[in-house]
Enzyme design. Structure first.
Site, PDB file in Angstrom:
ATOM      1  CB  THR A   1      10.125   0.401  -0.219  1.00  0.00           C
ATOM      2  OG1 THR A   1       9.058   0.955  -0.821  1.00  0.00           O
ATOM      3  CG2 THR A   1      10.503  -1.052  -0.582  1.00  0.00           C
TER       4      THR A   1
ATOM      5  CB  CYS B   1     -13.792   4.480  -5.941  1.00  0.00           C
ATOM      6  SG  CYS B   1     -14.208   3.935  -7.503  1.00  0.00           S
TER       7      CYS B   1
END
Lengths: 476, 97
Positions: free
Chosen positions: A170, A425
């Site tokens: 980051t 998922c």
């Protein structure tokens, strides 16, 4: 009778009472003794499964009440296992009997034991500050840090002088985007990135927009790949930087980094790639791919959290305006004491990744095939998000959509069955994932999807043969 | 030349030490990787180097097995707890409180 008394003495309630009150036979009626004996009876006649399945006889109800009062008693004798093994962990309303299986390697990875082994000396005896030039503690830490830097550089085909340690990908992304934009802001005002970048990249671009820069967010195609023609047409004479991540963390698509690098080099634009998910997993070379800036994250390649690196090309030199200046460490590009223990961890993780890349890739390809074929074979309406071709998709990231099932409900259901933890998922597999975990994942997913589909009215309609598209949905 | 005896001994030690890890994933990885490594390099020309590397890796496994036993998770993985039993039992047993 003797053994019963001996057993009773082990109960904590009994130990608190004086021995005399227990010498009377069981039928006598002091309330305390009776309660203790009842508790004992409850324990010795506890059925070998949970409270929910006990019968409704008064004895059973009493046992249930007693069990709910004393959590220690129930699991202790429930399956003949020891105390430690049977303590259920209760967190956020879910009771877990054992450690859940971890299938979210894109979020973070466990530390490889080799990395832990390399870091421990620097957490104990070798605690020096690597920037202390005057004494032995500093020298040894500095040497370790430089070795780690070399290992990271070797992994991506760079020179050690081109690697700067940061606190993670980051920070490296912020440094790359804001740093390049700010440094070259006199002449260059334009940044190009994609819509599927990591949040820190998108936020940095938005921050720049608020300060007068133009940013083009390129859309991606259906399978997640960037359209190269669109990229070519988006580059302007005042474009400073193109930022495209190598491997996407949601669907695992591998962008055509070499082609993008060629385009950028030919148009004289800096090319930054967020390679957090790619480093150590797919072979990367900054010279082949013509990459000018690259972000590396420690905790995505089985290294420690809190460390990362940025690769800044030296020939031709890429200049950045530092985010953390004033201190002078790391060539003035990132001030602050470099955490030697974390840097050593990153270096060791890089070294191990290089050594194990072939073995890991083979293992993960096998797992992915098993998982995908298992799920698609046992369920209908399963769609793979991302390109089918394994050259364009990292196999450790399997993102599937299950038709007529809501993602959130599926995740909640799987959490209760001790499966961590796909977001959206997505199944994240890595070096430490086993075939057994994959098999169990298939089983649990199939169960839950079927369960949810039974409850879904849309599914019922589809089973009856109604075409969903012909339904007139009423507005509320 | 490296003695076949030593290689076999090292392999058995890896399996034995690997089984002591209390972390399910790491344990399975060590066993799988050791098996793979020793089988693949059965006829390798630079056996000496590999054996030296294996000796060091074995010491690392022994050290880390101790560290993980001290600081690793106390609870077993759900896969170990429900391995021999019916898998359904694990699902029924974990409820929303």
């Amino acid at each position: 009778m003797r053994s019963l008394w001996q057993a009773l003495k082990l109960l904590p309630a009994v130990q608190q009472q004086s021995a005399s009150s227990l010498l009377a036979p069981a039928a006598s009626g002091t309330p305390a003794a009776a309660a203790v004996l009842q508790q004992a009876r409850g324990i010795f006649t506890a059925p070998p499964h949970d409270a929910s399945s006990s019968s409704s006889s008064p004895q059973a109800i009493q046992q249930q009440q007693l069990r709910e009062q004393s959590t220690a008693a129930q699991p202790l004798f429930a399956r003949g296992r020891t105390d430690a093994e049977n303590q259920a962990i209760v967190k956020k309303g879910i009771k877990l009997l054992g450690t859940p299986m971890y299938l979210d390697m894109q979020a973070t990875t466990p530390l490889d034991p080799r990395v832990v082994d390399a870091m421990l000396p620097f957490m104990t005896g070798q605690f020096g500050n690597p920037h202390s030039r005057t004494h032995y503690y500093g020298w040894e830490s500095e040497e370790a840090m430089e070795t780690a830097r070399g290992e990271v550089a070797k992994l991506i085909g760079a020179d050690a002088k081109e690697i700067i340690f940061t606190s993670g990908a980051t920070e490296s992304n912020n440094l790359a985007i804001k740093g390049v934009a700010q440094f070259y802001r006199e002449k260059k005002k334009h940044i190009i990135t994609t819509q599927t970048e990591h949040k820190c990249v998108l936020d940095s671009c938005r921050w720049l927009q608020q300060r007068g820069f133009d940013v083009t967010y390129l859309p991606v195609q259906k399978d997640g790949l960037v359209d190269l023609d669109l990229l070519k047409s988006a580059i302007r004479p005042d474009t400073a930087l193109v930022s495209v991540m190598t491997v996407n963390n949601e669907i695992g698509v591998i962008q055509p980094i070499k082609e993008i690098g060629d385009i950028c080099r030919s148009r004289n634009v800096f090319f930054h790639t967020d390679a957090a998910q790619a480093v150590g997993k797919i072979p990367l070379n900054v010279h082949d791919a013509k990459v000018d800036l690259m972000s590396i994250s420690g905790h995505k390649l089985y290294g420690p959290k809190g460390i990362g690196a940025i690769y800044l090309r030296r020939r031709p030199r890429v200049r950045v305006e530092p985010l953390m200046s004033g201190g002078g460490q790391e060539r003035g590009i990132r001030s602050g004491t470099v955490p030697a223990m974390l840097a050593v961890g990153l270096g060791e993780a890089a070294r191990v990744s290089q050594k194990e890349m072939a073995a890991d890739t083979a293992h993960i390809i096998q797992l992915e095939k098993r998982l995908r074929e298992g799920l698609m074979g046992q369920l209908t309406g399963v769609e793979l998000n991302g390109p089918n071709n394994l050259q364009q998709r990292y196999p450790g990231n399997l993102n599937l959509s299950f038709a007529y099932v809501e993602g959130e409900s599926l995740i909640m259901g799987l959490k209760c069955s001790h499966m961590v933890v796909l977001t959206l998922c997505r199944y994240g597999m890595g070096r430490f994932t086993t075939v057994e975990e994959v098999d169990r994942a298939i089983e649990l997913t199939v169960n839950h999807v079927n369960k949810l589909r039974q409850m879904s009215p849309l599914w019922e309609m589809v089973q009856e043969g109604i075409d969903i598209k012909t339904i007139q949905w009423s507005q509320h | 030349m490296v003695a076949a005896q030593e290689v076999l001994h090292l392999y058995r030690m890896f399996l034995r030490e690997g089984r002591k890890f209390n972390s399910y994933n790491i344990r399975e990885y060590i066993l799988r990787r050791a098996r793979m490594g020793f089988h693949e390099n059965k006829a390798s020309p630079n056996a000496d180097e590999l054996v030296q590397q294996a000796r060091e890796d074995l010491k690392m496994v022994q050290r880390q097995s101790l560290v993980y036993s001290l600081y690793g998770r106390g609870t077993k993985s759900i896969l170990e707890l429900t391995r021999s039993k019916d898998h359904g039992a694990a699902e029924d047993a974990s409820q929303l409180a």
